[in-house]
Design a protein around this motif. Structure first.
Motif, mmCIF file in Angstrom:
data_model
loop_
_atom_site.group_PDB
_atom_site.id
_atom_site.type_symbol
_atom_site.label_atom_id
_atom_site.label_comp_id
_atom_site.label_asym_id
_atom_site.label_seq_id
_atom_site.Cartn_x
_atom_site.Cartn_y
_atom_site.Cartn_z
ATOM 1 N N PRO A 275 0.717 -1.066 -0.012
ATOM 2 C CA PRO A 275 0.085 -0.061 0.043
ATOM 3 C C PRO A 275 0.844 1.234 -0.074
ATOM 4 C CG PRO A 275 -0.595 -1.629 1.755
ATOM 5 C CD PRO A 275 0.568 -1.963 1.185
ATOM 6 N N ILE A 276 2.248 1.020 0.435
ATOM 7 C CA ILE A 276 2.790 2.283 0.448
ATOM 8 C C ILE A 276 4.126 2.404 -0.518
ATOM 9 C CG2 ILE A 276 2.296 2.992 2.607
ATOM 10 C CD1 ILE A 276 5.128 1.587 3.788
ATOM 11 N N ASP A 277 3.987 1.397 -1.312
ATOM 12 C CA ASP A 277 4.961 1.069 -2.315
ATOM 13 C C ASP A 277 4.228 0.497 -3.607
ATOM 14 O OD1 ASP A 277 7.121 0.458 -4.011
ATOM 15 O OD2 ASP A 277 8.378 -0.630 -2.684
ATOM 16 N N ARG A 278 4.275 1.540 -4.397
ATOM 17 C CA ARG A 278 3.376 1.288 -5.828
ATOM 18 C C ARG A 278 4.297 0.894 -7.005
ATOM 19 N NH1 ARG A 278 -1.283 0.998 -3.839
ATOM 20 N NH2 ARG A 278 -2.514 1.742 -5.490
ATOM 21 N N ARG A 279 5.478 0.185 -6.816
ATOM 22 C CA ARG A 279 6.240 -0.309 -7.740
ATOM 23 C C ARG A 279 5.610 -1.557 -8.072
ATOM 24 N NH1 ARG A 279 12.003 0.565 -5.278
ATOM 25 N NH2 ARG A 279 10.888 0.136 -3.478
ATOM 26 N N PRO A 280 5.898 -2.110 -9.116
ATOM 27 C CA PRO A 280 5.500 -3.666 -9.343
ATOM 28 C C PRO A 280 6.415 -4.454 -8.772
ATOM 29 C CG PRO A 280 5.358 -2.363 -11.637
ATOM 30 C CD PRO A 280 5.926 -1.629 -10.490
ATOM 31 N N LYS A 281 6.089 -5.404 -8.147
ATOM 32 C CA LYS A 281 6.869 -6.627 -7.473
ATOM 33 C C LYS A 281 8.224 -6.782 -8.101
ATOM 34 C CE LYS A 281 3.233 -8.815 -4.739
ATOM 35 N NZ LYS A 281 2.024 -8.456 -5.616
ATOM 36 N N PHE A 282 7.925 -7.206 -9.538
ATOM 37 C CA PHE A 282 9.176 -7.762 -10.228
ATOM 38 C C PHE A 282 10.076 -6.636 -10.546
ATOM 39 C CE2 PHE A 282 7.680 -7.971 -14.915
ATOM 40 C CZ PHE A 282 7.211 -6.518 -14.702
ATOM 41 N N HIS A 283 10.187 -5.615 -10.269
ATOM 42 C CA HIS A 283 11.198 -4.600 -10.238
ATOM 43 C C HIS A 283 12.047 -4.682 -9.107
ATOM 44 C CE1 HIS A 283 8.418 -1.588 -13.039
ATOM 45 N NE2 HIS A 283 8.594 -2.750 -13.755
ATOM 46 N N LEU A 284 11.659 -5.194 -8.207
ATOM 47 C CA LEU A 284 12.492 -4.925 -6.682
ATOM 48 C C LEU A 284 13.655 -6.192 -6.530
ATOM 49 C CD1 LEU A 284 9.914 -4.041 -4.300
ATOM 50 C CD2 LEU A 284 11.361 -2.467 -5.864
ATOM 51 N N TYR A 285 13.350 -7.254 -7.533
ATOM 52 C CA TYR A 285 14.268 -8.403 -7.293
ATOM 53 C C TYR A 285 15.528 -8.579 -7.859
ATOM 54 C CZ TYR A 285 9.757 -10.513 -6.017
ATOM 55 O OH TYR A 285 8.573 -10.759 -5.225
ATOM 56 N N PHE B 130 7.460 -3.986 -18.061
ATOM 57 C CA PHE B 130 8.370 -5.142 -18.605
ATOM 58 C C PHE B 130 9.730 -4.429 -19.080
ATOM 59 C CE2 PHE B 130 4.232 -6.843 -18.523
ATOM 60 C CZ PHE B 130 4.291 -8.123 -17.943
ATOM 61 N N GLU B 131 9.919 -3.421 -19.614
ATOM 62 C CA GLU B 131 10.843 -2.810 -20.111
ATOM 63 C C GLU B 131 11.831 -2.335 -19.058
ATOM 64 O OE1 GLU B 131 9.092 -0.653 -24.111
ATOM 65 O OE2 GLU B 131 9.453 0.394 -22.255
ATOM 66 N N ILE B 132 11.458 -1.874 -17.892
ATOM 67 C CA ILE B 132 11.789 -1.620 -16.615
ATOM 68 C C ILE B 132 12.315 -2.744 -15.968
ATOM 69 C CG2 ILE B 132 11.580 -0.697 -14.215
ATOM 70 C CD1 ILE B 132 9.502 1.277 -15.236
ATOM 71 N N PHE B 133 11.673 -3.962 -15.996
ATOM 72 C CA PHE B 133 11.940 -5.268 -15.502
ATOM 73 C C PHE B 133 13.339 -5.672 -16.102
ATOM 74 C CE2 PHE B 133 11.479 -10.050 -16.067
ATOM 75 C CZ PHE B 133 11.869 -10.505 -14.937
ATOM 76 N N LEU B 134 13.574 -5.570 -17.620
ATOM 77 C CA LEU B 134 14.676 -5.915 -18.226
ATOM 78 C C LEU B 134 15.813 -5.058 -17.773
ATOM 79 C CD1 LEU B 134 13.311 -6.456 -21.624
ATOM 80 C CD2 LEU B 134 13.789 -8.044 -20.251
ATOM 81 N N LYS B 135 15.527 -4.049 -17.538
ATOM 82 C CA LYS B 135 16.597 -3.020 -17.099
ATOM 83 C C LYS B 135 17.250 -3.407 -15.724
ATOM 84 C CE LYS B 135 15.193 0.873 -19.643
ATOM 85 N NZ LYS B 135 14.301 2.313 -19.663
ATOM 86 N N GLU B 136 16.461 -4.071 -14.907
ATOM 87 C CA GLU B 136 16.881 -4.366 -13.437
ATOM 88 C C GLU B 136 17.647 -5.686 -13.524
ATOM 89 O OE1 GLU B 136 16.409 -2.811 -10.929
ATOM 90 O OE2 GLU B 136 15.481 -1.139 -11.665
ATOM 91 N N GLU C 14 5.377 -8.895 -28.685
ATOM 92 C CA GLU C 14 5.597 -7.719 -28.054
ATOM 93 C C GLU C 14 6.902 -8.261 -27.096
ATOM 94 O OE1 GLU C 14 5.696 -4.622 -27.742
ATOM 95 O OE2 GLU C 14 3.474 -4.483 -27.501
ATOM 96 N N VAL C 15 7.030 -9.507 -26.488
ATOM 97 C CA VAL C 15 8.128 -9.872 -25.940
ATOM 98 C C VAL C 15 9.622 -9.854 -26.785
ATOM 99 C CG1 VAL C 15 9.301 -11.603 -24.800
ATOM 100 C CG2 VAL C 15 7.015 -11.250 -24.286
ATOM 101 N N LYS C 16 9.323 -10.105 -27.905
ATOM 102 C CA LYS C 16 10.416 -10.351 -28.795
ATOM 103 C C LYS C 16 11.043 -8.555 -28.960
ATOM 104 C CE LYS C 16 12.108 -12.507 -33.029
ATOM 105 N NZ LYS C 16 12.456 -11.242 -34.061
ATOM 106 N N ARG C 17 10.000 -7.988 -29.195
ATOM 107 C CA ARG C 17 10.445 -6.391 -29.544
ATOM 108 C C ARG C 17 11.016 -5.802 -28.365
ATOM 109 N NH1 ARG C 17 8.891 -1.354 -28.351
ATOM 110 N NH2 ARG C 17 7.296 -2.154 -26.962
ATOM 111 N N VAL C 18 10.462 -5.863 -27.081
ATOM 112 C CA VAL C 18 11.068 -5.413 -25.930
ATOM 113 C C VAL C 18 12.381 -6.033 -25.379
ATOM 114 C CG1 VAL C 18 10.459 -5.167 -23.653
ATOM 115 C CG2 VAL C 18 8.651 -4.854 -24.743
ATOM 116 N N VAL C 19 12.638 -7.099 -25.549
ATOM 117 C CA VAL C 19 13.738 -7.806 -25.366
ATOM 118 C C VAL C 19 14.809 -7.445 -25.999
ATOM 119 C CG1 VAL C 19 15.222 -9.960 -25.165
ATOM 120 C CG2 VAL C 19 12.881 -9.919 -24.192
#
Length: 451
Positions: free
Chosen positions: A167-177, A205-211, A226-231
């Protein structure tokens, strides 16, 4: 460590509590409602709160960490007390990262397939006697909990959900791993209450890849445009390994996977699940499992809980229930059952239950999703629409969205049940897709009726 959970009753939260208790940490928690199976599982380990509700007095300076669940609100009295005391407050994904900083983190992301792929990887590791830490979104056969955290495992395998962290962290979960090894299975717009546009959703998902850590690896489904393009557009220094659906065939209701040793029968079925299997094979290879050991293990994989789960079978009928609710999952699951049983009538029933699926604007995404079914049924509750404070949905909007003239639509649970129990199931497959229960349907009754 002394760890307190705010909203301990959630599916993921109570599993993490059980895992930390097993590890030897001192665990306490609160919640204003705890349902089964969380209730019994917490009670069996002495972790069920004595009373439901929030009790700020449980928070003291002796607590090392507070884990905040999504069910809690930003003004939760226990959260406010934790802040007042200056305690360290973690979201669920933040805490998992803290526990796995010294390990190789393997994160499975995507709009669909991530639970199944994660489950496949864990099944293969377990079968081959390889001990790994993990977090997965379904209960697995042979595993006590959906979370495992130890001090000595080299790997942590994490299902990377794109929904918000707390509730106090609005980032998607997979951005943090911050994965060392990642997988991306597919991108199909979802969670529109959080990501109001398709472009905004894809950006996550673009941010996920950067992490992904420098020098890390991304395994990606190149059949998803879309996956192919983003990756392929990602500029960070990571290794990129594409995968696609392996060769397979279906004979007399059995799926045969082509392997270097010839055709091999597998328990799972459907093109999407074979695609998931190939992604899991790549991950397991990077985790040190060779092809022969992978195929031997995966032949015994029966699927993740609530994913194409067979609930009844006779000589002439079979019934499955599945968690599918987003348009891409509904389409893939319906097509999978029809391709597995091409000579049987398929009755596919979908409950529109989530915020996205009950949104009039999002409904158009379901066009063609049930086309593979011989009979298509949609159930939704006007009361659920009201509770979610959404715009009213009319039956004709459902008809128009699915673009199928013979679509049957129900809004009353009793009417839906009457329909279900009045069908002739001779030479038939019944597919029940929902993240709910059709307003109170007893799946055991369905099983008894068919058998």
């Amino acid at each position: 460590m002394r760890i307190h959970f705010i909203a301990i009753g959630g599916s993921a939260m109570h599993n993490l509590a059980l895992a930390l208790h097993q590890k030897g940490d001192t665990v306490t928690g609160s919640d204003d409602e705890v349902f089964e199976p969380s209730k019994s599982r917490l009670k069996n380990k002495g972790l069920l709160p004595e009373k439901e509700g929030w009790f700020p007095e449980k928070l003291t300076s002796e607590i090392d960490a507070v884990i905040l669940g999504m069910h809690a609100k930003a003004d939760n009295p226990e959260l406010l007390k934790a802040k007042e005391l200056g305690l360290k407050i973690y979201s669920y994904p933040e805490f998992l990262y803290e526990q796995s900083k010294t390990k190789t983190r393997v994160v499975i992301g995507g709009s669909h397939g991530k639970t199944t792929i994660t489950s496949m990887i864990l099944h293969v590791m377990n079968y081959n006697g390889k001990d790994v830490d993990y977090m997965v979104g379904a209960q697995l056969e042979g595993f006590d909990t959906m979370v495992k955290i130890t001090d000595d495992s080299d790997f942590m395998v994490i299902e990377g959900d794109e929904y918000l962290s707390s509730p106090i962290d609005r980032r998607p979960k997979f951005h943090l791993y911050k994965p060392n090894i990642a997988l991306l299975s597919g991108i199909a717009w979802d969670h529109i209450n959080v990501f109001p546009t398709y472009e905004n959703y894809v950006e996550q998902f673009e941010i996920f890849l950067k992490e992904i850590t420098n020098g890390g690896a991304i395994i990606y489904n190149e059949e998803d445009a879309e996956v192919k393009r983003v990756v392929e557009a990602a500029k960070n220094p990571i290794k990129k390994y594409p995968y696609q659906t392996p060769e397979y065939s279906v004979e007399d209701g059995t799926t045969l996977l082509e392997t270097p040793e010839g055709p091999m029968p597998v328990e799972i079925f459907g093109k999407h699940n074979l695609n998931n299997l190939e992604g899991a094979r790549w991950i397991c290879q990077l985790m040190g499992v060779d092809a022969d050991d992978f195929y031997e293990a995966i032949a015994t994989f029966k699927g993740a809980s609530k994913r194409l789960e067979k609930i009844a079978e006779t000589k002439t009928a079979v019934a499955y229930k599945d968690y599918a609710h987003s348009p891409s999952k509904v389409k893939a699951t319906t097509e999978a059952v029809k391709s597995q049983y091409p000579n049987r009538k398929l009755i596919a029933c979908l409950e529109l239950h989530t915020y996205s699926s009950l949104n009039p604007e999002f409904l158009k995404e379901y066009k063609g999703a049930l086309d593979a079914a011989d009979s298509a049924v949609v159930f939704y509750s006007p009361h659920a629409v009201l509770i979610k404070q959404l715009e009213e949905i009319k039956g004709e909007q459902i008809d128009e969205a699915f673009d199928r003239q013979d679509l049957v639509v129900f809004t009353n649970p009793a009417d839906f049940k009457t329909y279900l129990f009045s069908q002739d199931y001779d030479n038939t497959c019944l597919l029940l897709m929902s993240s709910g229960n059709y307003g109170g349907l007893d799946f055991e009754e369905v099983k008894e009726y068919l058998e």
